[in-house]
Design a protein around this motif. Structure first.
Motif, PDB file in Angstrom:
ATOM      1  N   ASP A  26      34.916  81.557  57.689  1.00  0.00           N
ATOM      2  CA  ASP A  26      36.300  81.902  57.352  1.00  0.00           C
ATOM      3  C   ASP A  26      36.580  81.673  55.873  1.00  0.00           C
ATOM      4  N   PHE A  27      36.066  80.567  55.354  1.00  0.00           N
ATOM      5  CA  PHE A  27      36.249  80.259  53.938  1.00  0.00           C
ATOM      6  C   PHE A  27      35.582  81.326  53.066  1.00  0.00           C
ATOM      7  N   VAL A  28      34.349  81.695  53.409  1.00  0.00           N
ATOM      8  CA  VAL A  28      33.617  82.694  52.637  1.00  0.00           C
ATOM      9  C   VAL A  28      34.348  84.032  52.660  1.00  0.00           C
ATOM     10  N   ALA A  29      34.866  84.425  53.822  1.00  0.00           N
ATOM     11  CA  ALA A  29      35.616  85.678  53.919  1.00  0.00           C
ATOM     12  C   ALA A  29      36.873  85.629  53.051  1.00  0.00           C
ATOM     13  N   SER A  30      37.568  84.501  53.080  1.00  0.00           N
ATOM     14  CA  SER A  30      38.766  84.342  52.261  1.00  0.00           C
ATOM     15  C   SER A  30      38.416  84.385  50.774  1.00  0.00           C
ATOM     16  N   ALA A  31      37.345  83.715  50.394  1.00  0.00           N
ATOM     17  CA  ALA A  31      36.929  83.696  48.995  1.00  0.00           C
ATOM     18  C   ALA A  31      36.474  85.081  48.538  1.00  0.00           C
ATOM     19  N   ALA A  91      37.735  87.873  49.585  1.00  0.00           N
ATOM     20  CA  ALA A  91      38.952  88.671  49.412  1.00  0.00           C
ATOM     21  C   ALA A  91      39.651  88.336  48.099  1.00  0.00           C
ATOM     22  N   THR A  92      39.619  87.081  47.718  1.00  0.00           N
ATOM     23  CA  THR A  92      40.224  86.619  46.472  1.00  0.00           C
ATOM     24  C   THR A  92      39.223  85.686  45.797  1.00  0.00           C
ATOM     25  N   PRO A  93      38.270  86.263  45.069  1.00  0.00           N
ATOM     26  CA  PRO A  93      37.207  85.433  44.488  1.00  0.00           C
ATOM     27  C   PRO A  93      37.755  84.369  43.534  1.00  0.00           C
ATOM     28  N   PRO A  94      37.310  83.131  43.715  1.00  0.00           N
ATOM     29  CA  PRO A  94      37.718  82.088  42.771  1.00  0.00           C
ATOM     30  C   PRO A  94      37.034  82.324  41.427  1.00  0.00           C
TER      31      PRO A  94
END
Length: 117
Positions: free
Chosen positions: A71-76, A78-81
């Motif tokens: 989930d974290f990887v998918a979120s990242a 979508a909005t790359p840090p």
């Protein structure tokens, strides 16, 4: 982090200069089986991420097994840090089988840059 020509040249110079000092008996980590094109660089220079494979990055979750990681990887994704900064020096270290530092051997700060610049 964006790769600049200056950072690439520094990484290439360090790779060539440090190569005679590396441990030539180290086996490639198991994760490299998924990246066979990186094996020749590892065998020659002790790292799979040199020269054309050089990719400046911060490793934060090596070997993480938490089920929420996907989930974290998918979120990242979508909005790359983003991270930014300057190269203040270089260091040499002993690393584990995953390339994570376990013991710092030396740090070399570039002249004219105070610590934490």
């Amino acid at each position: 982090m964006d790769r600049s020509a200056e950072l690439q040249r520094l990484a290439d110079l360090v790779t060539v200069t440090a190569e005679p000092l590396r441990d030539h008996d180290v086996k490639a980590p198991t994760w490299m089986s998924a990246y066979p094109a990186k094996l020749p660089a590892f065998e020659r220079y002790g790292s799979p991420n040199v020269f054309m494979q050089f990719d400046p990055h911060l490793t934060l979750l090596a070997n993480e097994t938490n089920p929420k990681l996907a989930d974290f990887v998918a979120s990242a994704a979508a909005t790359p840090p983003r991270a930014s900064g300057t190269v203040e020096g270089i260091g040499m270290a002993v690393v584990d089988e995953n390339g994570q530092i376990v013991k710092t051997l030396a740090e070399y700060r570039f002249a004219g840059l105070p610590r934490g610049h």
